[in-house]
Design an enzyme around this catalytic site. Sequence first.
Site, PDB file in Angstrom:
ATOM      1  N   THR A 145       0.261  -1.087   0.341  1.00 28.07           N
ATOM      2  CA  THR A 145       0.051  -0.143   0.035  1.00 28.07           C
ATOM      3  C   THR A 145       1.357   1.702   0.035  1.00 28.07           C
ATOM      4  OG1 THR A 145      -1.366   1.595   1.253  1.00 28.07           O
ATOM      5  CG2 THR A 145       0.062   0.172   2.783  1.00 28.07           C
ATOM      6  N   SER A 187      -2.717   3.551   9.784  1.00 25.57           N
ATOM      7  CA  SER A 187      -3.955   2.750  10.955  1.00 25.57           C
ATOM      8  C   SER A 187      -2.973   1.548  11.777  1.00 25.57           C
ATOM      9  CB  SER A 187      -4.626   2.279   9.810  1.00 25.57           C
ATOM     10  OG  SER A 187      -3.835   1.097   8.918  1.00 25.57           O
ATOM     11  N   TYR A 189      -4.109  -1.896  10.329  1.00 21.26           N
ATOM     12  CA  TYR A 189      -3.679  -2.299   8.761  1.00 21.26           C
ATOM     13  C   TYR A 189      -2.712  -1.893   8.067  1.00 21.26           C
ATOM     14  CZ  TYR A 189      -3.891  -2.236   3.586  1.00 21.26           C
ATOM     15  OH  TYR A 189      -3.363  -2.265   2.409  1.00 21.26           O
ATOM     16  N   HIS A 190      -2.131  -0.274   7.982  1.00 23.64           N
ATOM     17  CA  HIS A 190      -0.933  -0.186   7.140  1.00 23.64           C
ATOM     18  C   HIS A 190      -0.214  -0.872   7.569  1.00 23.64           C
ATOM     19  CE1 HIS A 190      -4.200   2.600   5.973  1.00 23.64           C
ATOM     20  NE2 HIS A 190      -3.412   2.490   4.393  1.00 23.64           N
ATOM     21  N   LYS A 193       0.982  -3.787   6.268  1.00 25.16           N
ATOM     22  CA  LYS A 193       2.078  -4.160   5.485  1.00 25.16           C
ATOM     23  C   LYS A 193       3.712  -3.473   4.940  1.00 25.16           C
ATOM     24  CE  LYS A 193      -1.416  -4.932   2.813  1.00 25.16           C
ATOM     25  NZ  LYS A 193      -1.303  -5.827   1.512  1.00 25.16           N
TER      26      LYS A 193
END
Length: 407
Positions: A145, A187, A189-190, A193
């Site tokens: 991302t 976040s 989620y980020h 990554k």
Amino acid sequence: MKIAILGGDGFCGWPAALHLSNKGHDVVIVDNLSRRRIDDELDAQSLTPIRPLVERLHAWTEVTGNVIDHVHLDVAQDYEGLLDLLVTQRPDAVVHFAEQRAAPYSMKTPRTKRYTVDNNVNATHNLLAAIVESDLDVHVVHLGTMGVYGYGTAGMKIPEGYLDVEIPHEGRDNIETQILYPTNPGSIYHMTKSLDQLLFAFYAKNDRVRITDLHQGIIWGTNTAETLLDERLINRFDYDGDYGTVLNRFLMQAAVGYPLTVHGTGGQTRAFIHVQDMVRCVEIALQNPPAPGDRVMILNQMTETHRVRDLAELVARISEAEVEMVPNPRQESAENELHVTNDTFLDLGLEPTTLSEGLLMEVEDTARRYAHRADLSKIPATSLWNRRTHAGIPASMAASATTPAER
Ligand code: NAD
Ligand code: USQ
């Protein structure tokens, strides 16, 4: 090429699988259908009527004569199953989409935070460890991302993964080198990554695994040439407050007459790419692997940057929708500038679909067509980034607070 698509039942994985199959590759989808279970958990369904995976695959064979297999496997939990898959199928490449990808879902509760970290980090690490144990030369193409770079203002054009730095070296010439661009995830989620990036760097260096990490912007649009071949092949369209991404949410909101939900001042600038360009980029990445021993090849997979409030105004203009500024549930800079290098894909032949070409068609052909399936109660974004009160942040203000680094 024999290609395994991890997460091939998802929004990106499904059209990518069809595109690669249509190009003559031998494709196998590996998916544990966790995303369909999360739809049920959130009681939120795709705006488009996606069919069960078996029916999708059957339709693909009926329409094109091509066969795509499905292996039901949890990549994060079933290491032995994954190793067995690699050893028996012997893929030339694995495209890795199999992660929990919604930032709001990842910030929802301690359980969803822990699930996102466990699922995403284990999925990536299991894949890398299994490739090494299988002793196969497999090219990994991972969907990462743009968010690993962070969404403050960098003050420069964001490079493709690596930053040139010059380090003073006492009494000698300065050392010129390249480092991974410092991560600044916004976040959980980020953050997963960002952790993936380190796993990739290690396995590329230590085990000479060939890895391409695609730092992808926000996808917009729904269908590709292949998913349009038959309604049973239709792609998913998320619009709920957790999984719906900003531009598709605005398109759906315009179609159902719901005021466009701009968070805060709408000053966040983000990178975007159309779903048709995404499948093309995955194909290009597969055709241009790094050599064994090369560092991870990082490509910025985006074609345009836009500020959120400008997008809302654009959608409002073409559809006569209203725009509403709602309190921002996230913790992010009120305004940021974003300039991104995407030269590699352009040099390799990507011809971008621009927002101006596709927006109106998307409202008419998809969002309006399936508007009757919308559940308006699922539109508000309710996942708050900061719920702490004892750190001096009252809950009422916490959502709009920014960290010193972001300021
Ligand atoms: P999605 O949720 O629609 O699809 C993910 C798929 O992976 C689902 O089918 C799910 O069932 C499967 N999956 C998840 N965990 C798994 C596991 N442990 N084992 C097996 N299967 C598993 O998400 P998407 O939008 O298709 O995103 C795919 C990838 O692309 C993600 O890694 C995401 O970070 C990245 N990405 C997406 C976007 C976007 O706008 N959608 C933008 C940038 C990057
Ligand atoms: N936003 C609004 N209104 C909405 C929804 C979002 O103003 O109704 C704002 C958000 O506050 C944020 C921006 O729009 O500032 C983008 O939000 P998003 O949900 O579209 O995107 P994001 O959370 O970053 O995540 C999505 C995908 C993720 C992918 C990422 C790419 O879900 O998988 O990694 O886009 S990127 O943003 O480039 O990091």
